[in-house]
Enzyme design. Sequence first.
Site, PDB file in Angstrom:
ATOM      1  CG  ASP A 115      -1.599   1.198   1.112  1.00 28.72           C
ATOM      2  OD1 ASP A 115      -2.447   1.462   0.209  1.00 28.72           O
ATOM      3  OD2 ASP A 115      -1.765   1.869   2.855  1.00 28.72           O
ATOM      4  CG  ASP A 151      -1.292   7.910   0.787  1.00 29.78           C
ATOM      5  OD1 ASP A 151      -0.974   8.766   0.804  1.00 29.78           O
ATOM      6  OD2 ASP A 151      -2.392   7.508  -0.680  1.00 29.78           O
ATOM      7  CG  ASP A 207      -2.286   2.468   6.633  1.00 31.09           C
ATOM      8  OD1 ASP A 207      -3.119   3.466   6.855  1.00 31.09           O
ATOM      9  OD2 ASP A 207      -2.678   2.184   5.094  1.00 31.09           O
TER      10      ASP A 207
END
Length: 252
Positions: A17, A19, A195
């Site tokens: 991922d 961000d 996240d």
Amino acid sequence: MNLPPTLDPDRHALFIDFDGTLVELVDRPEDVRISRQAVERLAELQRACSGAFALLSGRRIADLDHFLSPLAFAAGGVHGLERREEPGGAVVPLAGPAGLDPVRLILSVGVTEEPRLRLEDKGTALVIHYRGYPELEDAAMELVNRSVRDEPGFAVMKGDNIVEVHLGGMDKGKALAAFMTREPFVGRVPVYLGDDTTDEFGFAAVKALNGVSVKVGNGPSEADYRLAGVDSVHRWLGVEPVSQDDGIREAS
């Protein structure tokens, strides 16, 4: 903390991922920054994994290209609604923007009425941002839910200070599973780092393939392993620590 095993480039396929995983979350998404050393390390890992490396993000692939230039990479953008199957290949949209027009109209009116909310139009997805105004979480969710109430076939996803809506039928897990059916990913063990709640789809897909699922940061997760934050991700990937002013590339 259950730390992930060391990456094995000979047998792993690496999915990351963006961000909150490779870069810190900021109030304005266009203001993220990543070190030159980190980009160079990603290129090294891509080569070591024989190309079995991809970014899976809620961002458009064009945005990822901007921040990670000159790195060329496979990617699933907008939670898989955009796909680039190989570095330098074409970006293929799996849904067009016109299907979101009725939702787009309602959201546009909503952010006019509450200017602290911000609408991001990704073409294939629409995002309501309320970062900096946590008290607007319920209002953001209510606005997005209202926009799709009479429009079947849409998926609403809650993220970190955002609520996103797009046409249903795609998520990061489905994108990851699709990559794993193609060379150079096929036959490898998938590793996914993310996240946010939207990354849980990726974790589920990885676990179904007996892979390595890594949650970055706090909060509940179905992932088997965890890293504390972006700095920990960089150390796990083998990026050398840099000072605040050394080698930082900032978006213009």
